[in-house]
Scaffold this motif. Structure first.
Motif, short mmCIF file in Angstrom:
data_model
loop_
_atom_site.label_atom_id
_atom_site.label_comp_id
_atom_site.label_asym_id
_atom_site.label_seq_id
_atom_site.Cartn_x
_atom_site.Cartn_y
_atom_site.Cartn_z
N PHE A 115 0.84 -1.20 0.00
CA PHE A 115 0.00 0.00 0.00
C PHE A 115 0.88 1.25 0.00
O PHE A 115 1.86 1.31 0.73
CB PHE A 115 -0.92 0.03 1.23
N TYR A 116 0.51 2.21 -0.81
CA TYR A 116 1.21 3.49 -0.87
C TYR A 116 0.21 4.64 -0.84
O TYR A 116 -0.87 4.54 -1.42
CB TYR A 116 2.05 3.60 -2.16
N ASP A 117 0.57 5.71 -0.15
CA ASP A 117 -0.19 6.95 -0.22
C ASP A 117 0.40 7.85 -1.29
O ASP A 117 1.63 7.93 -1.42
CB ASP A 117 -0.11 7.71 1.11
N TYR A 118 -0.46 8.53 -2.03
CA TYR A 118 0.01 9.62 -2.85
C TYR A 118 -0.02 10.88 -2.01
O TYR A 118 -1.09 11.30 -1.56
CB TYR A 118 -0.87 9.78 -4.09
N GLY A 119 1.15 11.44 -1.78
CA GLY A 119 1.23 12.69 -1.05
C GLY A 119 0.76 13.84 -1.95
O GLY A 119 0.33 13.61 -3.08
N PRO A 120 0.82 15.07 -1.43
CA PRO A 120 0.29 16.21 -2.19
C PRO A 120 0.85 16.31 -3.61
O PRO A 120 0.09 16.55 -4.54
CB PRO A 120 0.74 17.41 -1.34
N LEU A 121 2.15 16.10 -3.77
CA LEU A 121 2.71 16.24 -5.11
C LEU A 121 2.39 15.03 -5.98
O LEU A 121 2.13 15.15 -7.17
CB LEU A 121 4.22 16.47 -5.03
N GLY A 122 2.40 13.85 -5.37
CA GLY A 122 2.08 12.63 -6.12
C GLY A 122 0.64 12.63 -6.61
O GLY A 122 0.36 12.25 -7.75
N ALA A 123 -0.27 13.05 -5.75
CA ALA A 123 -1.69 13.07 -6.13
C ALA A 123 -1.91 14.06 -7.27
O ALA A 123 -2.69 13.80 -8.19
CB ALA A 123 -2.56 13.40 -4.93
N ALA A 124 -1.23 15.20 -7.22
CA ALA A 124 -1.37 16.19 -8.30
C ALA A 124 -0.79 15.65 -9.60
O ALA A 124 -1.37 15.82 -10.67
CB ALA A 124 -0.70 17.50 -7.90
N LEU A 125 0.35 14.99 -9.49
CA LEU A 125 0.97 14.37 -10.67
C LEU A 125 0.01 13.36 -11.30
O LEU A 125 -0.21 13.35 -12.51
CB LEU A 125 2.26 13.67 -10.22
N ARG A 126 -0.58 12.52 -10.45
CA ARG A 126 -1.51 11.51 -10.95
C ARG A 126 -2.72 12.16 -11.60
O ARG A 126 -3.17 11.74 -12.67
CB ARG A 126 -1.95 10.60 -9.80
N LYS A 127 -3.25 13.19 -10.96
CA LYS A 127 -4.41 13.86 -11.53
C LYS A 127 -4.09 14.42 -12.91
O LYS A 127 -4.87 14.28 -13.85
CB LYS A 127 -4.86 14.99 -10.60
N ASN A 128 -2.92 15.03 -13.06
CA ASN A 128 -2.55 15.60 -14.36
C ASN A 128 -2.42 14.51 -15.43
O ASN A 128 -2.83 14.69 -16.57
CB ASN A 128 -1.25 16.38 -14.24
N ILE A 129 -1.85 13.37 -15.03
CA ILE A 129 -1.69 12.27 -15.98
C ILE A 129 -3.06 11.72 -16.39
O ILE A 129 -3.31 11.45 -17.56
CB ILE A 129 -0.79 11.17 -15.36
N LEU A 130 -3.96 11.60 -15.41
CA LEU A 130 -5.30 11.11 -15.74
C LEU A 130 -6.07 12.11 -16.61
O LEU A 130 -6.85 11.71 -17.48
CB LEU A 130 -6.07 10.79 -14.46
N ASP A 131 -5.84 13.39 -16.39
CA ASP A 131 -6.48 14.39 -17.26
C ASP A 131 -6.01 14.24 -18.70
O ASP A 131 -6.80 14.36 -19.64
CB ASP A 131 -6.19 15.81 -16.75
N TRP A 178 -4.87 11.49 -20.01
CA TRP A 178 -5.45 10.23 -20.48
C TRP A 178 -6.88 10.46 -20.97
O TRP A 178 -7.27 10.01 -22.04
CB TRP A 178 -5.43 9.21 -19.34
N ARG A 179 -7.66 11.20 -20.17
CA ARG A 179 -9.04 11.49 -20.58
C ARG A 179 -9.07 12.30 -21.86
O ARG A 179 -9.94 12.13 -22.70
CB ARG A 179 -9.76 12.28 -19.48
N GLU A 180 -8.13 13.22 -22.01
CA GLU A 180 -8.09 14.02 -23.22
C GLU A 180 -7.83 13.11 -24.42
O GLU A 180 -8.47 13.26 -25.47
CB GLU A 180 -6.99 15.08 -23.09
N PHE A 181 -6.91 12.16 -24.28
CA PHE A 181 -6.61 11.23 -25.37
C PHE A 181 -7.82 10.36 -25.72
O PHE A 181 -8.18 10.23 -26.87
CB PHE A 181 -5.45 10.29 -24.96
N TYR A 182 -8.40 9.75 -24.71
CA TYR A 182 -9.35 8.68 -24.97
C TYR A 182 -10.81 9.14 -24.89
O TYR A 182 -11.61 8.77 -25.72
CB TYR A 182 -9.09 7.49 -24.02
N CYS A 183 -11.13 9.93 -23.88
CA CYS A 183 -12.54 10.30 -23.71
C CYS A 183 -12.91 11.43 -24.66
O CYS A 183 -13.94 11.38 -25.33
CB CYS A 183 -12.83 10.67 -22.26
N VAL A 184 -12.08 12.47 -24.71
CA VAL A 184 -12.43 13.60 -25.55
C VAL A 184 -12.12 13.30 -27.01
O VAL A 184 -13.00 13.33 -27.86
CB VAL A 184 -11.72 14.88 -25.09
#
Lengths: 568, 568
Positions: free
Chosen positions: B42-58, B60-66
């Motif tokens: 188990f790992y926590d995403y700290g403040p910078l990790g969570a933001a990094l992940r959010k940006n990557i998922l955004d 991803w959504r731009e590529f595939y969903c939009v």
């Protein structure tokens, strides 16, 4: 999240049923596991529902993470037992439960007593519930009931092979933030106040949930934990909002309209920081599309509130189907959570506040004279030195005054030590910060929004979502499905998608039917390509709510479709 | 996700350790439940990790969903047993396991045999494993082992009170999409192909995970399920990418550089649609910041691939610590999943493809002559009529030719019926669609990105994230902490936040140290306010990678900070 509050309930089943019918048919919300006969307490977000939720969460992040500067973190949903022993969930997150001895149906004991005997059950003990249930029969089969037992609402599992390590699915995202306190405090460079946010799934294994998305076994929370110095429950921008108005239902049951500032100065809301977050919550709900007149804040009664909480307010939204529904809880949890985890884990969870200038204290210390203690006490010398180290200020003073001290059957005279006065420098103070927690139930907000957005026009359904919230933002239509028009329409469609607008293309049926189809799912704009488009590069932009149609140059579409795009 | 592939492994512990040290210290990744002694996997995403992940998922959504137009859905993480019986996970998602009889330590049996005896264990049966383990002692205590048992990797729980209803935490987000097929097919107005996306947690209760974020018990997947007609595994835009190059490791173990089009025409990749998604995956990984030269695609061996899969390719990223790591799997799962759920649930999961024009078939039917059958067969007449209804075309032809038919001990002559030829109209065909599944392991992508972004400059750490991906986009600094400068700097800070930039403000330590501090967490831009700012409203913009400094008017900052903002 407590029970939906049924006081002042307005029942209008028609509206609820219409919204849920659209939600099901068009792809907002689907009861989960339909092909396997369903599983109550679980819902899928279909394509439109998931997009709606994403847009709402983006707005939430804009409010709290970008503008307020609270960083988001993300912790696991599975946690080891210790976490939920500390938080109190293992012991207290329980419902009294009874099972029919004949058919095995399980009931929540207090609800059963309340419904069948029509009596208030708050505060009844297990014994009292047992006595009341003796006279009640199973509502399904008429059978008798066993003893009342406490049922824990957490989903339980095991981490790793075997059954040695019990784990629970988190009942709230909050605990994941409390236990990171030291890491977060370091990240914020050891300064209070700071806030942290988490959006994610939480779980409550309800006995028999029957209220759709209002009471789910798996739901989405967006929580903030704001760590503050106990004496500084203020906000630097409170002045900017203190004149803003709040509709409050304080503990006494009255309903008042009052400014955020006055609510604090009249001691209705415990402090500025809570009041500030009531305003922010109201602004968020309005921004998402809940009308102001459907929002109020209800103060928790003393009996409702956790014993450690200093004050707690629920944002409630008025719905046709469920009356006032709690959608946000805003609580001052004091130092309860950090102290609980500190005590369970043995790891200090405190902040350090430096004094403006160091403070100096004079205090007495004891210095053992080993040249005397060693020879006289031999094997017990070490033990004596240890005990001397542990003496408190009062004990040292008494030792100094009385000329001897006794412990462990030893009498030690004053002449075995020297007692000196020294100056101690103290640079600051360790404290356990208090926590202010605004906690948002995203699924409930979505339900309330669907209900609020619904209206009828000429017998047809319209969902009036704000453009930023709408799951689909633009529909692109060729007036008729002729190649010369569809080619242009498809090009506009691709261009808008490429620019980040959620766009659909549709060429089947009459243009009127296509407008109706997108009105029903809340698309704010339709772009129609017709034969004039081929001559002058203009298209018709139709606005959903006014149904106004404007002629716009294709190149100027972006200025007309003022939406707030999903991607920059 | 399979094992990280250790062929061609380059070990450079220093780089991995430096990145993980930054990740821990600065707040990207924290091992979970630290204050309770930790919980591996188990790992926590700290403040910078969570933001990094959010940006990557955004992205991803731009590529595939939009851009690709796949709608996102969101299903529960807890599912009833039936779902995972159908998917095969209850039976087959297992590891062979042994427990030390003395100390209770649990091992994965095949890994134990491989490590201790140095032999290949793929394909060994439980009996064979048992025989090999007889000679092995526990590596912890020297004790002997019990029998090998199969350990299911799903987290198990119960839905509702009692233990009647078993539930599992989903081992992949995919099943949630398969079982929604009929709803989704309706949403897409009953036309193939269509695609659907899901981002969310998935769970695998690993025996003893020891590879950090590469092997987690709880992880984030982003999966696509593309439902297609079996004969139409093409993509309308394949022509646009067919010249793009792919680095492939086909089944034969060679490594080749080949165009997407040629890989299909030379039968290396099974079809256009897979090849298209290999290109899209490569583009996504590059867009996120994984260098092209660190990306390759490895084809699954026949033994590795699920028996039902037609073809499967893994995107692998080259890391210093783990060698080539699988980060995306792109599989043609054929009709396996829909057929499995159809069979388990009894609900048809098929698409209907209308023919261009209806087809007409001539066929013979049997019409019973009740006026004769009734009186002659009396009580058995009903049974005879039922049997006649069920006759196949061949049986009817034989009946017609031979002049009688026999069943259930009855002989029925031709004159009890009339046999007619009729025309049947068939408007289309029901088929089970095939599924193409690109499946992204987001945590692994984040690890690979951290490693790839890391570099040293003058002995200091720099993370060279792209501006769209960076957790924090702008640092705002007053040159020195004097009121006249801090006032302006704070104003710029608030303005940038209000415009949606993730921004930090920092006034402590020298400006050089502040630059280093933000270089280490990958902030692409620093804005410094100095005494010239007070005269001419200009600030210095420093770019992280080049360290170039440019003088910019405050009003023109937005044009300089070309980031891709988080919010419109």
């Amino acid at each position: 999240m407590g029970q939906p509050n049924n006081h002042n309930q307005v029942i209008n089943l028609g509206r609820h049923e219409k919204v849920m019918e659209i939600a099901l048919r068009r792809g907002f919300l689907w009861p989960s596991y339909e092909i396997y006969g369903g599983s109550s307490g679980f819902y899928d977000y279909g394509p439109l529902g998931a997009a709606l939720r994403k847009n709402i969460l983006d707005i939430w992040r804009e409010f709290y993470c970008v503008r307020e500067g609270f960083f988001e973190i993300s912790s696991p949903t599975i946690g080891p037992e210790e976490v939920y022993i500390a938080s109190g969930h293992v012991k207290s997150f329980v419902d009294p439960t009874v099972e029919c001895k004949k058919c095995g149906e399980v009931y929540r004991a207090d609800h059963l007593v309340r419904e069948v005997l029509g009596m208030e059950t708050d505060g009844l003990t297990t014994d009292e519930l047992n006595r009341h249930i003796e006279g009640i029969k199973c509502q399904k089969c008429g059978g008798g009931f066993g003893e009342v037992w406490t049922y824990n609402l957490m989903f339980r599992t095991h981490i790793g092979p075997g059954e040695k390590k019990v784990g629970y699915l988190r009942p709230e995202t909050a605990q994941g933030m409390f236990i990171l306190f030291n890491r977060l405090y370091g990240f914020y460079r050891k300064k209070l106040p700071f806030g942290v946010a988490q959006i994610g799934r939480a779980y409550r294994n309800e006995i028999s949930p029957r209220q759709g998305v209002i009471r789910l076994r798996e739901f989405t929370q967006a929580e903030l934990e704001i760590f503050v110095s106990p004496g500084e429950k203020t906000h630097k921008d409170f002045g900017k909002v203190s004149g803003d108005s709040l509709r409050l239902v304080p503990r006494d049951g009255s309903e008042i309209e009052i400014s955020a500032g006055e609510a604090v100065s009249r001691d209705i809301i415990a402090h500025e920081l809570l009041s500030y977050h009531l305003i922010l919550t109201k602004n968020f709900l309005e921004c998402v599309g809940i009308p102001r007149e459907k929002i109020r804040f209800r103060q928790h009664l003393k009996t409702e509130m956790a014993h450690y909480a200093a004050d707690c307010w629920d944002a409630e939204v008025c719905t046709d189907r469920f009356g006032w529904v709690e959608v946000v809880g805003i609580a001052d949890r004091t130092d309860y959570d950090l102290k609980a985890h500190e005590s369970q884990s043995g790891v200090e969870l405190k902040s350090f506040t430096p004094f403006d200038s160091p403070k100096f204290y004079r205090k007495k210390i004891v210095v053992p004279d080993m040249a005397k203690i060693g020879p006289d006490f031999k094997g017990r010398a070490g033990q004596i030195v240890e005990r001397l180290k542990g003496l408190g200020e009062d004990e040292i003073a008494a030792f100094d005054e009385e000329g001897y001290i006794e412990f462990d059957g030893i009498r030690l005279d004053r002449n075995y030590v020297s007692i000196k006065e020294v100056e101690e420098k103290v640079t600051g103070e360790k404290i356990t910060p208090h926590v202010i927690e605004p906690s948002f139930g995203i699924d409930r907000i979505i339900y309330c929004l669907l209900e609020a957005a619904y209206n009828e026009r000429d017998g047809r359904n319209v969902l009036s979502f704000k453009p930023r919230v709408a799951p689909i933002q633009v529909g692109v239509f060729p007036l008729v499905a002729k190649d010369e028009l569809t080619a242009v329409a498809r090009k506009i469609y691709s261009k808008l998608r490429g620019e980040g607008y959620y766009t659909v293309y549709d060429e089947s049926d009459s243009i009127g039917r296509r407008y109706s189809r997108i009105d029903e799912i809340g698309v704010p704009f339709a772009v129609t390509v017709d034969f004039d488009t081929l001559k002058d590069d203009t298209v018709t932009v139709r606005e959903r709510d006014s149904t106004n149609q404007t002629r716009v140059k294709i190149g100027e579409l972006k200025d007309k479709l003022t939406i707030g795009k999903m991607f920059p």
